[in-house]
Design an enzyme around this catalytic site. Structure first.
Site, PDB file in Angstrom:
ATOM      1  N   LYS A   1       3.225 -15.256   1.480  1.00  0.00           N
ATOM      2  CA  LYS A   1       3.409 -15.928   0.192  1.00  0.00           C
ATOM      3  C   LYS A   1       4.899 -16.176   0.032  1.00  0.00           C
ATOM      4  O   LYS A   1       5.548 -15.762  -0.942  1.00  0.00           O
ATOM      5  CB  LYS A   1       2.825 -15.047  -0.930  1.00  0.00           C
TER       6      LYS A   1
ATOM      7  N   ASP B   1      -6.292  -7.076   3.958  1.00  0.00           N
ATOM      8  CA  ASP B   1      -7.443  -6.410   3.342  1.00  0.00           C
ATOM      9  C   ASP B   1      -8.357  -7.456   2.716  1.00  0.00           C
ATOM     10  O   ASP B   1      -9.574  -7.465   2.932  1.00  0.00           O
ATOM     11  CB  ASP B   1      -6.941  -5.422   2.277  1.00  0.00           C
TER      12      ASP B   1
ATOM     13  N   ASP C   1      -2.925 -18.076  -0.517  1.00  0.00           N
ATOM     14  CA  ASP C   1      -3.939 -18.734  -1.353  1.00  0.00           C
ATOM     15  C   ASP C   1      -4.605 -19.869  -0.574  1.00  0.00           C
ATOM     16  O   ASP C   1      -5.834 -20.021  -0.589  1.00  0.00           O
ATOM     17  CB  ASP C   1      -3.336 -19.227  -2.681  1.00  0.00           C
TER      18      ASP C   1
ATOM     19  N   TYR D   1       0.823  -1.217   0.000  1.00  0.00           N
ATOM     20  CA  TYR D   1       0.000   0.000   0.000  1.00  0.00           C
ATOM     21  C   TYR D   1       0.853   1.261   0.000  1.00  0.00           C
ATOM     22  O   TYR D   1       0.434   2.298  -0.490  1.00  0.00           O
ATOM     23  CB  TYR D   1      -0.900   0.035   1.238  1.00  0.00           C
TER      24      TYR D   1
ATOM     25  N   ASP E   1     -12.165  -9.151   4.353  1.00  0.00           N
ATOM     26  CA  ASP E   1     -13.465  -9.116   3.647  1.00  0.00           C
ATOM     27  C   ASP E   1     -14.025 -10.533   3.534  1.00  0.00           C
ATOM     28  O   ASP E   1     -15.218 -10.759   3.713  1.00  0.00           O
ATOM     29  CB  ASP E   1     -13.314  -8.532   2.234  1.00  0.00           C
TER      30      ASP E   1
HETATM   31  C1  IPM Z   1     -10.380  -1.322   4.158  1.00  0.00           C
HETATM   32  C2  IPM Z   1     -10.671  -0.675   2.839  1.00  0.00           C
HETATM   33  C3  IPM Z   1      -9.546   0.296   2.504  1.00  0.00           C
HETATM   34  C4  IPM Z   1      -8.273  -0.512   2.386  1.00  0.00           C
HETATM   35  C5  IPM Z   1      -9.785   1.142   1.240  1.00  0.00           C
HETATM   36  C6  IPM Z   1     -11.075   1.909   1.314  1.00  0.00           C
HETATM   37  C7  IPM Z   1      -8.634   2.073   0.968  1.00  0.00           C
HETATM   38  O1  IPM Z   1     -10.866  -1.629   1.855  1.00  0.00           O
HETATM   39  O2  IPM Z   1     -10.284  -0.608   5.171  1.00  0.00           O
HETATM   40  O3  IPM Z   1     -10.278  -2.544   4.195  1.00  0.00           O
HETATM   41  O4  IPM Z   1      -7.971  -1.059   1.311  1.00  0.00           O
HETATM   42  O5  IPM Z   1      -7.554  -0.611   3.384  1.00  0.00           O
HETATM   43 MG    MG Z   2     -10.886  -3.615   2.577  1.00  0.00          MG
END
Ligand code: IPM
Ligand code: MG
Length: 356
Positions: A189, A246, A222, A139, A250
């Site tokens: 990885k 990240d 993975d 990032y 999710d």
């Molecule tokens: C998160 C989001 C952020 C990230 C975005 C909005 C920049 O997806 O907080 O997980 O990638 O960190």
């Molecule tokens: Mg995110």
């Protein structure tokens, strides 16, 4: 104690409004004594100050005991230059406040096992914590950019970790594990990336030197993505880099039925910020359809980690649990009879008040 509240964009102001109701309830019925002030971030910051992380917001955040953030982003700002986009504001505040440790718990509520797309027997009892490194890795690594070389454009980023950055996030993960089931799985990885090879080596060293009482395992990212769906109960604490965290967080959120349920805490040496892990959901903004529970549960994390009130954190979690057990559901979780964002906030607050 002073809280900086940064609602941001999209559903940000709606979900934050419900978190504020919770803070007000805590002030009134539990003598919390919290004060707060509002600041702009993301698209909202750009609109008022031409900067997604305005100076005035920086000052406010740094003068506060904790920051509560809603969400940032939306189609309105997508075509701006990258440094002006809402996401740059979010990455900016994380880096500026040094919030290197991002805690993203994913806990399946018994009453919601049917809200997940996975089979109940797979997700029942899941209780894991993703510890994501938040201010380094791909990032932020340099060099990065889009460049013409030999008549072609190349896009590139750099995945970069200093040993000290791996050490400090590994320590946080091991410490978190000691308060849970004492197991850490480090995800990388290392079979392909040099950056991951160093990551693994450093995690092993920190483990051997300081945390040999904690059980440590390693997994390639993975495989981890697959294992999270196949058998998520095997995990306690997952520690991983910015990008992998990240993605995996999710994925982990969907075990719980809705990304609208997951809170997070981002903690540095000096400051801390709390935010739901979901985005600004522009498609449902302004319609009262958002689920405020991730933000309300982020307030619980704030009470625990920044305000030294784990007693009240437990009460907030209990109130959320009771609202869910009583069948109160926002649209993301309901099969029928969904309540609005505001009604969900009210439902939590009335149960919270009853716990006083
Ligand atoms: C998160 C989001 C952020 C990230 C975005 C909005 C920049 O997806 O907080 O997980 O990638 O960190
Ligand atoms: Mg995110």
């Amino acid at each position: 104690m002073k809280i900086a509240i940064l609602p941001g964009d999209g559903i940000g102001s709606e979900i934050v409004a419900e978190a504020i109701k919770v803070l007000e309830t805590l002030n009134r019925h539990f003598s919390l004594g919290a004060e707060w002030a509002f600041g702009d971030i993301g698209g909202a910051g750009y609109d008022v100050a031409g900067d997604p992380y305005p100076l005035i917001t920086r000052d406010l955040a740094k003068q506060s005991d904790a920051v509560l953030l809603g969400a940032v982003g939306g189609p309105k700002w997508e075509r701006l230059d990258k440094p002006l986009r809402p996401e740059a504001g979010l990455l900016g505040i994380r880096a500026d406040l040094g919030l290197f440790a991002n805690y993203r718990p994913a806990k399946v509520h018994a009453q919601l096992v049917n809200a997940s797309t996975l089979k109940p027997e797979v997700i029942e009892g899941v209780d894991l914590l993703v510890v994501r490194e938040l201010v380094s890795g791909i990032y932020f690594g340099q060099p990065r950019g889009i460049e013409v070389r030999n008549d072609q454009r190349y896009g590139f980023n750099t995945m970069l970790y200093a040993e000290s950055e791996v050490e400090r996030i590994a320590r946080k993960a091991f410490m978190a594990a000691r308060l849970r089931s004492n197991r850490v799985c480090s995800v990388d990885k290392a079979n392909v990336l040099d950056c991951s090879e160093l990551w693994r080596e450093v995690v092993c060293r920190v483990h051997a030197d300081e945390f040999s009482d904690v059980e440590l395992s390693h997994m390639y990212v993975d495989n981890a993505a697959m294992q999270l769906i196949r058998n998520p109960k095997q995990f306690d604490v997952i520690v991983t880099s910015n990008l992998f965290g990240d993605i995996l967080s999710d994925e982990a959120s969907m075990l719980t039925g809705s990304i609208g349920m997951l809170p997070s805490a981002s903690i540095g040496e000096r400051w801390a910020m709390y935010e739901p892990i979901h985005g600004s959901a522009p498609d449902i903004a302004g319609q009262g359809k958002a689920n405020p529970l991730a933000t309300i549960l982020s307030v619980a994390m704030m009470l625990q980690f920044s305000l030294d009130r784990i007693d009240l954190a437990n009460k907030v979690e209990q109130a959320v649990e009771q609202a869910i057990n009583d069948g109160v559901r926002t649209a993301d979780l309901a099969t029928a009879g969904a309540v609005s964002c505001g009604q969900m906030g009210d439902a939590v607050c009335s149960r919270l008040k009853a716990l006083a």
